[in-house]
Design a protein around this motif. Structure first.
Motif, mmCIF file in Angstrom:
data_model
loop_
_atom_site.group_PDB
_atom_site.id
_atom_site.type_symbol
_atom_site.label_atom_id
_atom_site.label_comp_id
_atom_site.label_asym_id
_atom_site.label_seq_id
_atom_site.Cartn_x
_atom_site.Cartn_y
_atom_site.Cartn_z
ATOM 1 N N ILE A 194 16.971 14.928 18.628
ATOM 2 C CA ILE A 194 18.025 15.928 18.861
ATOM 3 C C ILE A 194 17.760 16.678 20.155
ATOM 4 O O ILE A 194 18.652 16.901 20.962
ATOM 5 N N LYS A 241 18.427 22.515 9.023
ATOM 6 C CA LYS A 241 19.596 22.604 9.901
ATOM 7 C C LYS A 241 19.723 21.336 10.734
ATOM 8 O O LYS A 241 18.750 20.797 11.245
ATOM 9 N N ARG A 242 20.953 20.860 10.859
ATOM 10 C CA ARG A 242 21.263 19.656 11.624
ATOM 11 C C ARG A 242 22.513 19.902 12.458
ATOM 12 O O ARG A 242 23.265 20.851 12.220
ATOM 13 N N LEU A 243 22.734 19.024 13.422
ATOM 14 C CA LEU A 243 23.950 19.096 14.231
ATOM 15 C C LEU A 243 24.930 18.037 13.761
ATOM 16 O O LEU A 243 24.548 16.893 13.494
ATOM 17 N N TYR A 244 26.191 18.398 13.646
ATOM 18 C CA TYR A 244 27.244 17.464 13.228
ATOM 19 C C TYR A 244 28.316 17.460 14.304
ATOM 20 O O TYR A 244 28.824 18.514 14.688
ATOM 21 N N SER A 245 28.645 16.282 14.804
ATOM 22 C CA SER A 245 29.577 16.178 15.931
ATOM 23 C C SER A 245 30.989 15.862 15.449
ATOM 24 O O SER A 245 31.192 15.031 14.570
ATOM 25 N N GLN A 246 31.979 16.548 16.040
ATOM 26 C CA GLN A 246 33.387 16.297 15.740
ATOM 27 C C GLN A 246 34.156 16.115 17.052
ATOM 28 O O GLN A 246 33.756 16.617 18.088
#
Length: 215
Positions: A28, A92-97
């Motif tokens: 990340i 916690k993680r990142l989620y892409s849209q």
């Protein structure tokens, strides 16, 4: 990767004191870290606008350049904040849209003003001419991006606003991802359909025992 290789890799990582979360966080950080050149560019573009911690972007700004610099400054601030929070909180993680809006606008342009396109210069001329006749939504696009950027725990990663002469969808290749899968992984229903198709193809119904047919 085989199960044996996976086991060996896991044992090696455990010996080195590297956890699965360490690998994810490192990936990340690499994906979202900025190069020195990118940092310098962002800093230069956002130099005129400094957002205080927790301050939101004024969506009432009427100038695209000023609004764009405010968004870039906020993007830089949130990127660093997100990386810090991910390191401190393993949950916690990142989620892409992604939002894609492509639309066509009917404009009026004198056909005699357009050039017969023989090179890139002609294409650019026609595109610029048609763009001058079309509606400019750039400020509205920036304001929408500012709304997203003002949302807590959300940061815009890419903003593209552009136009081009309309092309019929039939002239464009379909956006389909083609993946090769092993025969054993083909769903049973699909496998049965392929089997039936193969049997139909192998049989010849077009003639009755002609010399070109084999039993």
């Amino acid at each position: 990767m085989s199960e044996q290789t996976n086991t060996e890799l896991k044992e090696y990582l455990e010996q080195e004191g590297i956890s699965h979360d360490d690998i994810i966080n490192n990936e990340i950080e690499q994906e979202h870290s900025l190069t020195d050149e990118e940092k310098a560019k962002l800093a230069a573009e956002a130099e005129e606008i400094e957002l205080a911690e927790g301050e939101t972007i004024d969506e009432g700004i009427s100038d695209e350049e000023t609004l764009g610099k405010a968004i870039q400054a906020s993007m830089k601030e949130k990127k660093e904040l997100f990386l810090k929070e991910i390191k401190e909180n393993p949950n916690k993680r990142l989620y892409s849209q992604k939002i894609i809006i492509e639309f066509a606008e009917l404009i009026e342009v004198d056909k005699n003003s357009l050039r017969y396109e023989e090179n890139e210069e002609d294409y650019k001329f026609n595109n610029d001419l048609m763009k001058s006749k079309s509606t400019d939504f750039s400020l509205e696009v920036f304001k929408f991006a500012a709304q997203l950027q003002n949302t807590k725990n959300v940061s815009v990663e890419e903003l593209t606003y552009s136009g081009r002469p309309y092309q019929k969808k039939a002239n464009k290749a379909p956006n389909i991802d083609v993946n090769v899968i092993a025969p054993n992984n083909i769903p049973p229903v699909v496998r049965e359909a392929l089997k039936n198709l193969a049997m139909q193809t192998a049989s010849c119904d077009c003639c009755d025992g002609c010399e070109n047919c084999e039993d």
